[in-house]
Motif scaffolding. Structure first.
Motif, PDB file in Angstrom:
ATOM      1  N   HIS A 158      51.323   8.181  -6.529  1.00  0.00           N
ATOM      2  CA  HIS A 158      52.137   9.173  -7.246  1.00  0.00           C
ATOM      3  C   HIS A 158      53.333   8.479  -7.892  1.00  0.00           C
ATOM      4  O   HIS A 158      54.103   7.811  -7.205  1.00  0.00           O
ATOM      5  N   THR A 159      53.471   8.637  -9.207  1.00  0.00           N
ATOM      6  CA  THR A 159      54.644   8.097  -9.907  1.00  0.00           C
ATOM      7  C   THR A 159      55.480   9.244 -10.467  1.00  0.00           C
ATOM      8  O   THR A 159      54.939  10.157 -11.096  1.00  0.00           O
ATOM      9  N   CYS A 160      56.793   9.175 -10.218  1.00  0.00           N
ATOM     10  CA  CYS A 160      57.733  10.158 -10.769  1.00  0.00           C
ATOM     11  C   CYS A 160      58.932   9.421 -11.343  1.00  0.00           C
ATOM     12  O   CYS A 160      59.118   8.236 -11.088  1.00  0.00           O
ATOM     13  N   GLY A 205      58.322   1.261 -10.745  1.00  0.00           N
ATOM     14  CA  GLY A 205      57.414   0.953 -11.851  1.00  0.00           C
ATOM     15  C   GLY A 205      56.318   1.988 -11.959  1.00  0.00           C
ATOM     16  O   GLY A 205      56.033   2.709 -10.993  1.00  0.00           O
ATOM     17  N   ARG A 206      55.728   2.090 -13.153  1.00  0.00           N
ATOM     18  CA  ARG A 206      54.593   2.997 -13.341  1.00  0.00           C
ATOM     19  C   ARG A 206      53.393   2.470 -12.570  1.00  0.00           C
ATOM     20  O   ARG A 206      53.131   1.262 -12.571  1.00  0.00           O
ATOM     21  N   MET A 207      52.636   3.362 -11.948  1.00  0.00           N
ATOM     22  CA  MET A 207      51.465   2.925 -11.174  1.00  0.00           C
ATOM     23  C   MET A 207      50.502   2.121 -12.040  1.00  0.00           C
ATOM     24  O   MET A 207      49.888   1.167 -11.579  1.00  0.00           O
ATOM     25  N   MET A 238      49.353  13.294 -20.979  1.00  0.00           N
ATOM     26  CA  MET A 238      48.293  12.774 -21.853  1.00  0.00           C
ATOM     27  C   MET A 238      48.307  11.239 -21.891  1.00  0.00           C
ATOM     28  O   MET A 238      47.265  10.598 -21.786  1.00  0.00           O
ATOM     29  N   ALA A 239      49.519  10.647 -22.009  1.00  0.00           N
ATOM     30  CA  ALA A 239      49.615   9.180 -22.087  1.00  0.00           C
ATOM     31  C   ALA A 239      49.138   8.546 -20.781  1.00  0.00           C
ATOM     32  O   ALA A 239      48.433   7.532 -20.783  1.00  0.00           O
ATOM     33  N   MET A 240      49.512   9.174 -19.666  1.00  0.00           N
ATOM     34  CA  MET A 240      49.106   8.635 -18.359  1.00  0.00           C
ATOM     35  C   MET A 240      47.592   8.754 -18.182  1.00  0.00           C
ATOM     36  O   MET A 240      46.939   7.829 -17.675  1.00  0.00           O
ATOM     37  N   LEU A 241      47.008   9.875 -18.621  1.00  0.00           N
ATOM     38  CA  LEU A 241      45.550  10.051 -18.514  1.00  0.00           C
ATOM     39  C   LEU A 241      44.846   8.955 -19.297  1.00  0.00           C
ATOM     40  O   LEU A 241      43.890   8.340 -18.819  1.00  0.00           O
TER      41      LEU A 241
HETATM   42  P1  A2P Z   1      58.537   6.796 -17.433  1.00  0.00           P
HETATM   43  O1  A2P Z   1      59.812   7.168 -16.752  1.00  0.00           O
HETATM   44  O2  A2P Z   1      58.380   5.315 -17.632  1.00  0.00           O
HETATM   45  O3  A2P Z   1      58.264   7.599 -18.673  1.00  0.00           O
HETATM   46  P2  A2P Z   1      57.197  13.057 -16.780  1.00  0.00           P
HETATM   47  O4  A2P Z   1      58.147  13.651 -15.782  1.00  0.00           O
HETATM   48  O5  A2P Z   1      57.796  12.753 -18.103  1.00  0.00           O
HETATM   49  O6  A2P Z   1      55.894  13.785 -16.882  1.00  0.00           O
HETATM   50  O7  A2P Z   1      56.800  11.626 -16.186  1.00  0.00           O
HETATM   51  C1  A2P Z   1      56.384  11.484 -14.859  1.00  0.00           C
HETATM   52  C2  A2P Z   1      56.183  10.040 -14.591  1.00  0.00           C
HETATM   53  O8  A2P Z   1      55.054   9.575 -15.339  1.00  0.00           O
HETATM   54  C3  A2P Z   1      57.360   9.177 -15.003  1.00  0.00           C
HETATM   55  O9  A2P Z   1      57.657   8.315 -13.935  1.00  0.00           O
HETATM   56  C4  A2P Z   1      56.824   8.448 -16.207  1.00  0.00           C
HETATM   57  O10 A2P Z   1      57.359   7.128 -16.378  1.00  0.00           O
HETATM   58  C5  A2P Z   1      55.371   8.302 -15.864  1.00  0.00           C
HETATM   59  N1  A2P Z   1      54.539   8.004 -17.042  1.00  0.00           N
HETATM   60  C6  A2P Z   1      54.720   8.410 -18.311  1.00  0.00           C
HETATM   61  N2  A2P Z   1      53.748   7.908 -19.103  1.00  0.00           N
HETATM   62  C7  A2P Z   1      52.941   7.177 -18.309  1.00  0.00           C
HETATM   63  C8  A2P Z   1      51.760   6.403 -18.523  1.00  0.00           C
HETATM   64  N3  A2P Z   1      51.242   6.261 -19.759  1.00  0.00           N
HETATM   65  N4  A2P Z   1      51.194   5.797 -17.470  1.00  0.00           N
HETATM   66  C9  A2P Z   1      51.727   5.915 -16.245  1.00  0.00           C
HETATM   67  N5  A2P Z   1      52.832   6.618 -15.963  1.00  0.00           N
HETATM   68  C10 A2P Z   1      53.441   7.247 -16.983  1.00  0.00           C
END
Ligand code: A2P
Length: 272
Positions: A158-160, A205-207, A238-241
Motif C-alpha cells: 500500500h502506497t499513500c 517511495g512509490r511501490m 489510472m497512472a498507478m494502474l
Molecule cells: P506521489 O505522491 O508520488 O504522487 P493519490 O492520493 O494522489 O491518489 O496518490 C496516492 C499515492 O499513489 C501517492 O503516494 C502517489 O505518489 C502514488 N502514485 C501516484 N501515481 C502513481 C503511480 N503511477 N505508480 C505508483 N504510485 C503512484
C-alpha cells in the motif's frame, strides 16, 4: 403539475436500490473516511467486488449521484464497510462525508468487479497492490478465508502520500491478528508493506519504483514477480494502474477477467 422533489421529505427509493442505515463513521484524515452500514440479509457478493453508492435526494440536495465503491468488508461479515476519499467539491463525497450513524445511504443491488478470486488462475503468492483508497477491495480479500486456502503468502502493498493515510491498513492487519478465528487462518501468510511518498516513514517511495529497483523484493526477502508462482490484483489511480500493469506484463503475467481468468487483474471502475 410541479414535479420538483420536496427535499424535506424522505424520497421513495428507486427499484433495485437498498436504503442502508449507517452504523459507524470514522474520519481517518482530512482526505479519507470510513463508514459502515447495515447489510440486507439477502444481499450476496464476492470479496473484492464493488457496488454503486449514492445518497437520497434529501441529503444529496439534488438528484442522486452514483459512484463505484468497493465493499471493504469480507463476504461473511454481517455489515458492509466502505472507505472513501473526500474530493473537494466532489458531487457525492462532499455530501457523503457529512453522514452520521442513523442516516441512510443508497446502494444499488448488483455487485460486480474483477478483483475477485474467480478472475485469477491458481498460484502460490498473491500480491495486492494499492494506492490510497485502492486498499478497500483488499480489506475484503485479506479477511476472506478463501484467500489463504488459495495462496501460501499474501503481500498487501500500500502506497499513500502521508503516514496518516496508512492507518486504515494498519488497523485492518491489527484486527486480523487479534481476531479469534482469522488470526489462526491467516497465521504468518499475510505480509503488510506500507510506503509513503510525501512524508518520511519506515519505507519511502512509490511501490512501483521500489519494485522496479528490486528494493522492495530485497527488503521482503522474496524473488521478483514471476508468472509461474505469482498472482497480482491492482487498485489505484489510472497512472498507478498503468505502471503496475506494465510491471506485471514485463514479468510475463497475463491480465485476467471473470470470463477468462489470468495472472493479474485490475479494477478500472474507480478512475476517470
Ligand atoms: P506521489 O505522491 O508520488 O504522487 P493519490 O492520493 O494522489 O491518489 O496518490 C496516492 C499515492 O499513489 C501517492 O503516494 C502517489 O505518489 C502514488 N502514485 C501516484 N501515481 C502513481 C503511480 N503511477 N505508480 C505508483 N504510485 C503512484
Amino acid at each position: 403539475m410541479d414535479t420538483t422533489p420536496d427535499l424535506n421529505k424522505p424520497t421513495e427509493k428507486p427499484t433495485g436500490v437498498y436504503s442502508l442505515e449507517v452504523r459507524e463513521v470514522r474520519h481517518y484524515t482530512e482526505r479519507l473516511f470510513f463508514f459502515r452500514t447495515e447489510r440486507p440479509v439477502e444481499f450476496r457478493f464476492r470479496s473484492g467486488e464493488f457496488v454503486m453508492i449514492g445518497l437520497p435526494p434529501e441529503i444529496q440536495g439534488s438528484k442522486t449521484v452514483w459512484r463505484a465503491y468497493s465493499i471493504a468488508s469480507p463476504a461473511w461479515e454481517e455489515h458492509l464497510d466502505f472507505y472513501s476519499i473526500k474530493v473537494p467539491g466532489g458531487p457525492l463525497t462532499s455530501k457523503l462525508l457529512g453522514i452520521e450513524p442513523s442516516d441512510h445511504v443508497w446502494m444499488r443491488k448488483k455487485p460486480t468487479g474483477t478483483l475477485v478470486h474467480d478472475a485469477l488462475i491458481a498460484g502460490e503468492h498473491l500480491f495486492l497492490l494499492c494506492t490510497g483508497t485502492g486498499i478497500a477491495p483488499f480489506a475484503s480479500i485479506i479477511r476472506d478465508p478463501e484467500t489463504y486456502e488459495k495462496f501460501e503468502k499474501v503481500y498487501l502493498i500500500h502506497t499513500c502520500r502521508e503516514r496518516g493515510e496508512l492507518q486504515y491498513g494498519y488497523d485492518l492487519v491489527d484486527e486480523i491478528r487479534n481476531h479469534e478465528i482469522l488470526a489462526e487462518i491467516v497465521g504468518d501468510k499475510l505480509v503488510h508493506c506500507a510506503t509513503t511518498t510525501r512524508e518520511e516513514s519506515e519505507r519511502t517511495g512509490r511501490m512501483t519504483d521500489l519494485m522496479r529497483s528490486g528494493q522492495l523484493y530485497d527488503e521482503l526477502g522474496i524473488k521478483p514477480l514471476n508468472s509461474q508462482t505469482d498472482r497480482v490484483m491492482i487498485c489505484g489511480s489510472m497512472a498507478m494502474l498503468q505502471d503496475s500493469k506494465t510491471l506485471c506484463e514485463n514479468a510475463g503475467l497475463k491480465e485476467g477477467s471473470n470470463s477468462m481468468p489470468g495472472e493479474f487483474v485490475i479494477e478500472r471502475a474507480f478512475v476517470g
